[in-house]
Design an enzyme around this catalytic site. Structure first.
Site, short mmCIF file in Angstrom:
data_model
loop_
_atom_site.label_atom_id
_atom_site.label_comp_id
_atom_site.label_asym_id
_atom_site.label_seq_id
_atom_site.Cartn_x
_atom_site.Cartn_y
_atom_site.Cartn_z
N ASP A 134 10.36 27.37 7.48
CA ASP A 134 10.56 28.44 6.50
C ASP A 134 12.05 28.61 6.24
O ASP A 134 12.81 28.92 7.17
CB ASP A 134 10.01 29.78 7.02
CG ASP A 134 8.50 29.81 7.13
OD1 ASP A 134 7.84 28.93 6.56
OD2 ASP A 134 7.99 30.73 7.81
N HIS B 155 12.07 31.76 1.26
CA HIS B 155 10.62 31.89 1.31
C HIS B 155 10.19 33.35 1.20
O HIS B 155 9.10 33.64 0.71
CB HIS B 155 10.11 31.28 2.62
CG HIS B 155 8.64 31.42 2.86
ND1 HIS B 155 7.69 31.16 1.90
CD2 HIS B 155 7.94 31.79 3.98
CE1 HIS B 155 6.49 31.36 2.40
NE2 HIS B 155 6.61 31.75 3.66
N HIS C 119 5.67 23.29 9.76
CA HIS C 119 6.61 23.45 8.65
C HIS C 119 7.74 24.42 8.97
O HIS C 119 7.69 25.18 9.93
CB HIS C 119 5.88 23.90 7.39
CG HIS C 119 5.29 25.28 7.47
ND1 HIS C 119 4.01 25.51 7.95
CD2 HIS C 119 5.78 26.51 7.15
CE1 HIS C 119 3.75 26.81 7.91
NE2 HIS C 119 4.82 27.44 7.43
N ALA D 230 0.86 -1.18 0.00
CA ALA D 230 0.00 0.00 0.00
C ALA D 230 0.89 1.23 0.00
O ALA D 230 1.88 1.29 0.73
CB ALA D 230 -0.89 0.01 1.24
#
Length: 263
Positions: free
Chosen positions: A79, A83, A77, A64
């Site tokens: 940076d 960015h 997240h 799978a």
């Protein structure tokens, strides 16, 4: 030999349970809140989607797996300097060129949860940081400053997490003078529990979005959508945040971890 002994002692402490690993990462899924920009600001990032390739079926009888659709700045997240326009010319400013040496660093956790509970637009100021240092010790060069607001408890609802009305989003973050002060301390970056590192009102600041404009502009980093900062001490934790090594990446979802001595 001293470094070797330190690593051996660390491994022993980890195996003995004397060091706790705290997960600072929100779960990625279709309900993960993402930043919403007004149309005049530009295009928005897509929501997270997982597409199935096979699931022990005719498309792959023994395995799978799937493929993901998401923005670089989705969920918990990192940076990178590239960015933001202020960091576009910094050296080693993308996720594939940043030194891995910087992915492990001490954390300074500043608790503003009571202030934020009373005022969702609360701004962490330089004076607040100085008062925190007077109590807990100086912020070290090369360390993270993480703003604990307990905002992560809203992370299961986009509406509650973004907390927007006709006047825009109402979320906490650093003031301009706070970011300027942190840069004089030589921090590696700033982390927030909200959808981005800046406050919801930061578009009106001078400069706008100072955590992005000033920290990334100096080659530093950002962490957003952190969770469980209430499980960290003000000082003493080590943070491990490794972005995916994306070619020319401006950021990346991360599995952010904190190593905390057991009290």
């Amino acid at each position: 030999m001293q470094a070797q002994a330190l690593l051996a002692n660390f491994a022993s402490a980890l195996a003995a349970g004397d060091i706790t690993v705290v997960d600072l990462t929100a779960t990625l899924g279709p309900d993960t809140p993402v930043l919403y920009l007004p149309p005049q600001f530009g295009k928005n990032t897509p929501s997270f989607k997982m597409h199935e390739i096979s699931n022990y079926d005719a498309n792959g009888p023994w395995w799978a797996w799937g493929w993901m659709e998401l923005g670089e700045h989705t969920g918990t997240h990192f940076d990178a300097p590239s960015h933001w326009i202020s960091g576009k010319d910094q050296p080693n400013n993308t996720t594939d060129t940043i030194s891995a040496q910087t992915f492990v660093a001490p954390a300074n956790v500043i608790d503003v949860s009571q202030e934020v509970a009373a005022n969702p637009d609360y701004l962490l100021t330089a004076d607040h940081v100085r008062a925190w240092e007077a109590e807990h010790g100086a912020i070290e060069p090369g360390s993270w400053v993480l703003m604990r607001s307990d905002w992560y408890h809203r992370n299961t609802s986009t509406e509650a997490f973004l907390n927007s009305d006709e006047n825009g989003p109402h979320t906490p973050g650093p003031s301009v003078d706070c970011v300027q002060y942190l840069l004089t301390k030589g921090v590696i970056g700033f982390g927030n529990e909200c959808v981005g590192t800046d406050a919801g009102s930061a578009a009106t600041f001078d400069p706008p979005f100072p955590a992005h404009a000033l920290i990334l502009g100096q080659g530093g980093y950002g962490l957003a959508s952190l969770v469980n900062l209430d499980k960290l001490p003000p000082k003493g934790a080590m943070v491990v945040v490794a972005p995916l090594k994306i070619l020319n990446g401006t950021g990346s979802p991360v599995r952010a971890l904190a190593l905390v001595p057991k009290s």
